[in-house]
Design a protein around this motif. Structure first.
Motif, PDB file in Angstrom:
ATOM      1  N   THR A 223       0.868  -1.137  -0.040  1.00  0.00           N
ATOM      2  CA  THR A 223       0.353  -0.381   0.306  1.00  0.00           C
ATOM      3  C   THR A 223       0.540   1.507  -0.067  1.00  0.00           C
ATOM      4  O   THR A 223       0.025   2.594  -0.495  1.00  0.00           O
ATOM      5  N   VAL A 224       2.498   0.597   0.441  1.00  0.00           N
ATOM      6  CA  VAL A 224       2.506   2.503   0.602  1.00  0.00           C
ATOM      7  C   VAL A 224       2.866   2.721  -0.820  1.00  0.00           C
ATOM      8  O   VAL A 224       3.556   3.803  -1.220  1.00  0.00           O
ATOM      9  N   VAL A 225       3.330   1.732  -1.659  1.00  0.00           N
ATOM     10  CA  VAL A 225       3.958   2.013  -3.138  1.00  0.00           C
ATOM     11  C   VAL A 225       2.913   2.649  -3.948  1.00  0.00           C
ATOM     12  O   VAL A 225       3.132   3.712  -4.478  1.00  0.00           O
ATOM     13  N   LEU A 226       1.193   2.413  -3.359  1.00  0.00           N
ATOM     14  CA  LEU A 226       0.510   2.965  -4.280  1.00  0.00           C
ATOM     15  C   LEU A 226       0.041   4.560  -3.669  1.00  0.00           C
ATOM     16  O   LEU A 226       0.068   5.553  -4.275  1.00  0.00           O
ATOM     17  N   ILE A 227       0.381   4.675  -2.841  1.00  0.00           N
ATOM     18  CA  ILE A 227       0.505   5.873  -2.403  1.00  0.00           C
ATOM     19  C   ILE A 227       1.520   6.877  -2.399  1.00  0.00           C
ATOM     20  O   ILE A 227       1.150   7.776  -3.121  1.00  0.00           O
ATOM     21  N   ALA A 228       2.675   6.532  -2.670  1.00  0.00           N
ATOM     22  CA  ALA A 228       3.484   6.848  -3.074  1.00  0.00           C
ATOM     23  C   ALA A 228       3.038   7.313  -4.922  1.00  0.00           C
ATOM     24  O   ALA A 228       4.171   8.779  -5.327  1.00  0.00           O
ATOM     25  N   HIS A 229       2.249   6.601  -5.700  1.00  0.00           N
ATOM     26  CA  HIS A 229       2.647   7.302  -7.122  1.00  0.00           C
ATOM     27  C   HIS A 229       1.170   7.552  -7.037  1.00  0.00           C
ATOM     28  O   HIS A 229       1.399   8.539  -7.471  1.00  0.00           O
ATOM     29  N   VAL A 230       0.616   7.702  -6.074  1.00  0.00           N
ATOM     30  CA  VAL A 230      -0.516   8.638  -5.989  1.00  0.00           C
ATOM     31  C   VAL A 230      -0.255  10.167  -6.561  1.00  0.00           C
ATOM     32  O   VAL A 230      -0.275  11.407  -6.599  1.00  0.00           O
ATOM     33  N   GLN A 231       0.979  10.384  -5.329  1.00  0.00           N
ATOM     34  CA  GLN A 231       1.924  11.206  -4.699  1.00  0.00           C
ATOM     35  C   GLN A 231       2.327  12.113  -5.666  1.00  0.00           C
ATOM     36  O   GLN A 231       2.484  13.451  -5.818  1.00  0.00           O
ATOM     37  N   SER A 232       2.925  10.881  -6.419  1.00  0.00           N
ATOM     38  CA  SER A 232       3.817  12.137  -7.542  1.00  0.00           C
ATOM     39  C   SER A 232       2.628  12.209  -8.941  1.00  0.00           C
ATOM     40  O   SER A 232       3.426  12.444  -9.870  1.00  0.00           O
ATOM     41  N   GLY A 233       1.757  11.914  -8.627  1.00  0.00           N
ATOM     42  CA  GLY A 233       0.732  12.442  -9.607  1.00  0.00           C
ATOM     43  C   GLY A 233       0.330  11.293 -10.472  1.00  0.00           C
ATOM     44  O   GLY A 233       0.963  10.655 -11.162  1.00  0.00           O
ATOM     45  N   GLY A 234      -1.189  11.405 -11.703  1.00  0.00           N
ATOM     46  CA  GLY A 234      -0.962  10.853 -12.565  1.00  0.00           C
ATOM     47  C   GLY A 234      -2.020   9.691 -12.345  1.00  0.00           C
ATOM     48  O   GLY A 234      -2.586   9.660 -13.007  1.00  0.00           O
ATOM     49  N   TRP A 235      -2.336   9.097 -10.856  1.00  0.00           N
ATOM     50  CA  TRP A 235      -3.165   7.761 -10.709  1.00  0.00           C
ATOM     51  C   TRP A 235      -4.036   7.963  -9.420  1.00  0.00           C
ATOM     52  O   TRP A 235      -3.899   9.490  -8.881  1.00  0.00           O
ATOM     53  N   VAL A 236      -4.701   7.596  -9.387  1.00  0.00           N
ATOM     54  CA  VAL A 236      -6.001   7.582  -7.711  1.00  0.00           C
ATOM     55  C   VAL A 236      -5.689   5.720  -7.664  1.00  0.00           C
ATOM     56  O   VAL A 236      -5.040   4.828  -8.739  1.00  0.00           O
ATOM     57  N   THR A 237      -5.525   5.345  -6.447  1.00  0.00           N
ATOM     58  CA  THR A 237      -6.121   4.055  -6.097  1.00  0.00           C
ATOM     59  C   THR A 237      -7.194   4.523  -5.042  1.00  0.00           C
ATOM     60  O   THR A 237      -8.072   5.491  -4.597  1.00  0.00           O
ATOM     61  N   VAL A 238      -7.832   2.798  -4.756  1.00  0.00           N
ATOM     62  CA  VAL A 238      -8.894   2.862  -3.807  1.00  0.00           C
ATOM     63  C   VAL A 238      -7.875   1.715  -2.430  1.00  0.00           C
ATOM     64  O   VAL A 238      -7.659   1.209  -3.126  1.00  0.00           O
ATOM     65  N   LEU A 239      -8.451   2.424  -1.149  1.00  0.00           N
ATOM     66  CA  LEU A 239      -8.369   1.181  -0.032  1.00  0.00           C
ATOM     67  C   LEU A 239      -9.532   1.761   0.601  1.00  0.00           C
ATOM     68  O   LEU A 239      -9.832   2.663   1.188  1.00  0.00           O
ATOM     69  N   PRO A 240      -9.319   0.687   1.995  1.00  0.00           N
ATOM     70  CA  PRO A 240     -10.547   1.107   2.516  1.00  0.00           C
ATOM     71  C   PRO A 240      -9.356   2.257   3.589  1.00  0.00           C
ATOM     72  O   PRO A 240      -8.128   2.465   3.478  1.00  0.00           O
ATOM     73  N   GLU A 241     -10.895   2.293   4.295  1.00  0.00           N
ATOM     74  CA  GLU A 241     -10.293   3.989   4.812  1.00  0.00           C
ATOM     75  C   GLU A 241      -9.779   3.490   6.271  1.00  0.00           C
ATOM     76  O   GLU A 241      -8.528   5.205   5.818  1.00  0.00           O
ATOM     77  N   GLY A 242      -8.868   2.801   6.918  1.00  0.00           N
ATOM     78  CA  GLY A 242      -8.176   3.268   7.947  1.00  0.00           C
ATOM     79  C   GLY A 242      -6.675   3.449   7.341  1.00  0.00           C
ATOM     80  O   GLY A 242      -5.920   4.201   7.726  1.00  0.00           O
ATOM     81  N   ILE A 243      -6.582   1.968   6.389  1.00  0.00           N
ATOM     82  CA  ILE A 243      -4.894   2.388   6.156  1.00  0.00           C
ATOM     83  C   ILE A 243      -5.108   3.728   4.619  1.00  0.00           C
ATOM     84  O   ILE A 243      -3.996   3.546   4.936  1.00  0.00           O
TER      85      ILE A 243
END
Length: 296
Positions: A223-243
């Motif tokens: 999940t850390v990799v997903l958030i890093a890509h979202v932060q860099s721009g161009g992507w969105v992701t879907v995750l459970p609320e807590g994480i």
């Protein structure tokens, strides 16, 4: 006998004499001799073998069930005697699905405060591996989905129900929205957990039910990799609320609730069903119940 049963379990798990010997910290000749002695004691062949491991015989498959039970019982006896004399101590191994790691931390914090002499190891694993680890005695308990795949005979403590969030860069495609429907993700570049993760399969079902073929450019089991890509721009992701909230805290990211789709799946703590449980496992299940009650 217990040492030989441990050897047998290791060979069955690894499917390879060399890897099993390495996992046990012994030489391969010692392992082979131990298995042969076990077969002589039981009067049956347990393993098909020529130049290499050839699988378990029918007798070996039945013996594996007994071996796991006997070894688990012996560990329980040891833990109960140690608890009687010294209080709760030893090691507890918890395997958790990646999206539930924040809950693993909550439980371990409360448990460690109450039982400081128990050392915890927390491992991030897919839900399918967690069940195998419990069967193979490689984990003592798991944090996983309770209602999406068969669990077998386990003790379970429900903890929470997943609610899903879209995570995007601040000011991104869904900026200012109070909620997003699954159908709104049609054509949006996404990064998602890899397909072996049960959470990904849940997301794919929701997208498919809304007629969306996901445009996935990046997949990862982190999940850390997903958030890093979202932060860099161009992507969105879907995750459970807590994480999602934990990983997005302090970052320039937007979190928007997803509406519609499946009812959220329950996640909880599971342990092999035993009557009674080991003192350490009984204490873990009790602390998990208290955490769940507090956060409801």
């Amino acid at each position: 006998m217990l040492n030989k049963l441990e050897m047998f379990i290791a060979v069955a798990k690894e499917g390879h004499f060399g890897r099993a010997a390495q996992a046990l910290g012994i030489t391969q000749p010692s392992l082979s001799a131990g298995i042969k002695q076990l077969e002589d004691q039981l009067g049956v062949q347990l393993i098909f073998r020529g130049s290499r491991f050839g699988g378990l015989t029918p007798e070996g498959q039945r013996a594996l069930v007994w071996a796991r039970k006997i070894v688990a019982d012996s560990r329980q006896l040891r833990d109960e005697m140690r608890a009687t004399r010294h209080g709760l101590s030893g090691q507890l191994r918890l395997a958790a699905i990646p999206t539930a790691l924040t809950w693993a931390a909550r439980i371990s914090t409360v448990f460690s405060a109450a039982h400081p002499n128990v050392k915890l190891t927390i491992l991030s694993r897919p839900s399918s591996q967690i069940l195998t680890m419990l069967d193979d005695l490689d984990a003592d308990a798991g944090l996983t989905y309770l209602d999406n795949e068969p669990l077998g005979r386990v003790s379970a403590v429900p903890l929470y129900e997943e609610r899903y969030m879209v995570v995007s860069a601040e000011g991104g495609v869904f900026a200012g929205r109070k909620s997003v429907d699954w159908s709104d993700l049609d054509g949006v570049p996404m990064c998602l957990l890899s397909p072996e993760m049960q959470n990904r399969r849940i997301i794919d079902r929701n997208l498919g039910a809304s007629g969306v073929v996901p445009q996935v450019g990046v997949e990862s089991n982190s999940t850390v990799v997903l958030i890093a890509h979202v932060q860099s721009g161009g992507w969105v992701t879907v995750l459970p609320e807590g994480i999602a909230r934990f990983l997005a805290e302090g970052k320039p990211l937007d979190l928007i609730p997803l509406s519609g789709g499946e009812v959220g799946h329950r996640v909880g703590l599971i342990a092999p069903h035993r009557d009674p449980n080991t003192p350490v496992l009984a204490a873990l299940l009790a602390e998990a119940g208290r955490v769940s009650d507090i956060l409801r």
